[in-house]
Scaffold this motif. Structure first.
Motif, mmCIF file in Angstrom:
data_model
loop_
_atom_site.group_PDB
_atom_site.id
_atom_site.type_symbol
_atom_site.label_atom_id
_atom_site.label_comp_id
_atom_site.label_asym_id
_atom_site.label_seq_id
_atom_site.Cartn_x
_atom_site.Cartn_y
_atom_site.Cartn_z
ATOM 1 N N MET A 1 25.591 -49.771 7.251
ATOM 2 C CA MET A 1 25.808 -48.619 7.793
ATOM 3 C C MET A 1 24.922 -49.084 9.020
ATOM 4 N N LEU A 2 24.374 -50.240 9.383
ATOM 5 C CA LEU A 2 23.496 -50.438 10.002
ATOM 6 C C LEU A 2 24.495 -51.185 10.656
ATOM 7 N N ASP A 3 25.345 -52.046 9.918
ATOM 8 C CA ASP A 3 26.256 -52.938 11.021
ATOM 9 C C ASP A 3 27.564 -52.331 11.527
ATOM 10 N N GLY A 4 27.913 -50.885 10.633
ATOM 11 C CA GLY A 4 28.601 -50.222 11.366
ATOM 12 C C GLY A 4 28.557 -49.759 12.812
ATOM 13 N N SER A 5 26.840 -49.000 12.854
ATOM 14 C CA SER A 5 26.058 -48.309 14.189
ATOM 15 C C SER A 5 25.989 -49.643 15.457
ATOM 16 N N LEU A 6 25.743 -50.227 15.179
ATOM 17 C CA LEU A 6 25.703 -51.443 16.543
ATOM 18 C C LEU A 6 27.590 -51.692 16.346
ATOM 19 N N GLU A 7 28.359 -52.509 15.449
ATOM 20 C CA GLU A 7 29.604 -51.852 16.104
ATOM 21 C C GLU A 7 29.807 -50.816 17.132
ATOM 22 N N GLN A 187 36.966 -42.820 12.178
ATOM 23 C CA GLN A 187 37.507 -41.962 11.133
ATOM 24 C C GLN A 187 36.583 -42.603 9.782
ATOM 25 N N GLU A 188 37.700 -43.885 9.748
ATOM 26 C CA GLU A 188 37.720 -44.079 9.229
ATOM 27 C C GLU A 188 36.315 -44.714 8.785
ATOM 28 N N THR A 189 35.093 -45.037 9.525
ATOM 29 C CA THR A 189 33.639 -45.544 9.503
ATOM 30 C C THR A 189 32.934 -43.624 8.782
ATOM 31 N N LEU A 190 33.317 -43.276 8.691
ATOM 32 C CA LEU A 190 32.411 -41.522 8.536
ATOM 33 C C LEU A 190 33.328 -41.529 6.604
ATOM 34 N N GLN A 195 31.634 -42.895 1.061
ATOM 35 C CA GLN A 195 31.868 -43.884 0.392
ATOM 36 C C GLN A 195 31.101 -44.956 -0.729
ATOM 37 N N LEU A 196 30.501 -44.873 0.479
ATOM 38 C CA LEU A 196 29.243 -45.243 0.457
ATOM 39 C C LEU A 196 28.362 -44.984 -0.559
ATOM 40 N N THR A 197 28.551 -43.648 0.161
ATOM 41 C CA THR A 197 27.008 -43.493 -0.761
ATOM 42 C C THR A 197 26.953 -42.939 -1.693
ATOM 43 N N GLU A 198 28.741 -42.351 -2.296
ATOM 44 C CA GLU A 198 28.889 -42.427 -3.462
ATOM 45 C C GLU A 198 28.503 -43.957 -4.395
#
Length: 574
Positions: A1-7, A187-190, A195-198
């Motif tokens: 998630m941290l990598d996604g926020s940086l992107e 949308q894909e990130t969400l 999925q990551l939470t699951e």
């Protein structure tokens, strides 16, 4: 998630920079259009003035025309001055922005390939804009010098303007697509975050199940270990096994005198002979049979795997925290070294030592899953002519010791079976051998292989420490079986003396004497804790089935029976 926020942050910065570039382009184009309109108006005014000049020839009209021309010229100069300042201001803005682009270049390099391509396009656009500014400056300078090329410049500027408008439209379309891609990526990130939470929830559940399974396995492991050691205690902590060596050459069956009755009893059937009275010949008076009952007897057909299957429980007890001693006894050529070491180049022929190594590392790997951590240290010594020799010593020489208490063998930590096998091979190469009538390479020393095991379970706070002793005794034999030589005779005397001292210790234990003479030889002193102390002991007596070895076989079996009658109490876990 941290990598996604940086992107996402980098993407937002990129969009902000794109919007700044588009605003700057829009401002330059607007200025450009205004300048072009002013130039057109000036040209139209001049043309109109020239046409009026042709119609009116009066002096007043000429004066008015010159005044108007002067005023227009001043306005053009004022406009040109403002345009220079405006261009210089925009140039400084471009230079500052170029510095900002260079400062952010290292961050933009980590963006995806599509973003890198977009950056290159924007840089090309900036360079193109700089070219247009230079061209505008050249146009203004040319206007100051001459107005003749205005129509040509105007057509060129109109053509370039159309191209810019087309490019601007393309940039707008590209921006729209990028915005759509951004929304899609968001949308894909969400979706990925959900999925990551699951998955994290599933991992947590699996970890809990693994921990529960480990706890259940540990709860089953302890009672099973206690039952295994209790079974060994019921069978006796000093146990005696016998192995009949296979016949390696073709021989008459009458020459075979040692026979397997069942897996507990072995018989030695020897002919009874006597001298006849007159002729001095020899006559047979029948067969003398002597039976020996031991804990387990292996026939000639037993292989190395079958042998170790009966020994493995002792090795496992060492991991449970009990001191364990396994030693091989018998005459020269009866198969002691083959049983204890085997052929290290052929896994199927591995003896007790290499198979014990494999079992220990496999068991420690399994116990690691239950929270146990183990440390292993190895030493390898031999007793040759009542001298202790460190077979793992760096220079492979006799360790000079002044007494048993002062002697400390080399301890080598090991972390894999391969490391331990290398040490076993080194020790085997350094061991003392010689030729006898029974064997081309007879071991002329007692070898003592020790594995110190330290285990600790951080979860249950359990800890234990034990020593596994694997001993290959030198061959027992009489003086007449040797190749003649003073050195061989001295070796045999030393071997027989130490084995005799071992028999004395066994006899004292069997008779429950108060004093056990373990100090009569270095062999018995090293084995004092393995025979009369807190230890589980297994003696392997090796016998040859041949008639020529019958006397030595009977002596070995009698000694084994005496050892089997010993009771030294119940071993305790360290």
């Amino acid at each position: 998630m941290l990598d996604g926020s940086l992107e996402e942050t980098e993407s937002a910065k990129t969009l902000l920079q794109k919007s700044r570039i588009e605003a700057l382009e829009h401002e330059i184009l607007s200025s450009y259009r205004q300048k072009e309109a002013g130039i057109v108006r000036n040209i139209d005014a001049l043309l109109s003035a020239e046409s009026k000049k042709r119609v009116s020839t009066s002096d007043e009209a000429k004066a008015a025309f010159l005044e108007d021309l002067r005023r227009r010229n001043e306005e053009l100069e004022e406009q040109a001055s403002k345009r220079r300042k405006d261009i210089e201001s925009k140039r400084r803005i471009l230079e500052e922005y170029k510095g900002l682009v260079r400062a952010k270049k290292s961050m933009l390099e980590s963006l995806e390939a599509a973003q890198v391509l977009e950056k290159q396009k924007y840089e090309l656009k900036l360079e193109s804009l700089e070219d247009s500014i230079i061209k505008e400056k050249e146009i203004i300078e040319s206007l100051e010098g001459s107005m003749k090329g205005l129509w040509t410049k105007r057509r060129l500027l109109q053509s370039e303007l159309k191209e810019r408008l087309i490019e601007e439209k393309a940039l707008g379309e590209r921006q729209r697509k990028l915005l759509e891609e951004k929304e899609s990526i968001q949308q894909e990130t969400l979706q990925y975050n959900r999925q990551l939470t699951e998955l994290q929830s599933q991992v947590t559940a699996l970890q809990k199940r693994i921990q529960d399974a480990n706890n259940r396995a540990l709860a089953k492991f302890e009672p099973r270990r206690e039952r295994r050691n209790l079974l060994q205690e019921l069978k006796g902590n000093i146990r005696v096994y016998c192995r009949i060596r296979p016949v390696l050459e073709a021989i008459d069956k009458a020459e075979l005198v040692v026979h397997l009755v069942n897996n507990k009893i072995v018989e030695v059937r020897t002919p009874v002979v006597s001298l006849t009275g007159g002729s001095g010949g020899i006559s047979s008076k029948g067969i003398r049979t002597e039976a020996f009952s031991l804990d387990h007897v292996f026939g000639c057909e037993a292989d190395q795997r079958e042998i170790f299957a009966e020994v493995s429980s002792f090795v496992r007890s060492a991991l449970d925290g009990y001191n364990v001693c396994i030693f091989a006894y018998g005459q020269t050529g009866s198969g002691k070294t083959h049983t204890m070491t085997g052929d290290l180049a052929a896994p199927a022929s591995f003896g007790i030592i290499p198979r014990s190594v494999e079992q220990i590392f496999k068991a420690t790997h399994d116990l690691n899953k239950l929270g146990w951590r183990f440390e292993l240290e190895v030493s390898f010594q031999e007793i040759y002519n009542e001298k202790l020799i460190d077979l793992l010593c760096k220079d492979n020489k006799i360790s000079q010791n002044t007494g048993l208490h002062a002697y400390q063998p080399t301890q080598k930590p090991v972390n894999s079976p391969e490391e331990l096998f290398e040490l076993v091979k080194l020790a085997a190469d350094n061991r003392t051998t010689a030729q006898t009538q029974y064997n081309m390479y007879s071991s002329r020393s007692h070898s003592v292989f020790q594995i110190k095991i330290r285990g600790r379970n951080e979860e249950t706070k359990q800890a234990n420490e034990s020593v596994l002793n694997l001993i290959d005794l030198a061959g027992s034999e009489s003086m007449d079986t040797l190749n003649k030589g003073k050195e061989r005779e001295q070796e045999t005397k030393s071997i027989n003396k130490s084995l005799s001292a071992l028999k004395d210790v066994i006899t004292a234990l069997a008779e429950h004497k108060d004093h056990i003479p373990t100090r009569n030889s270095k062999l018995t002193y090293l084995l004092k804790d393995s025979l009369g102390g807190n230890c589980k002991t297994l003696m392997f007596v090796m016998v040859s089935p041949l008639l020529k070895n019958a006397h030595q076989s009977v002596q070995s079996l009698r000694f084994a029976s005496k050892v089997n009658s010993c009771y030294v109490g119940v071993a305790k876990k360290n």
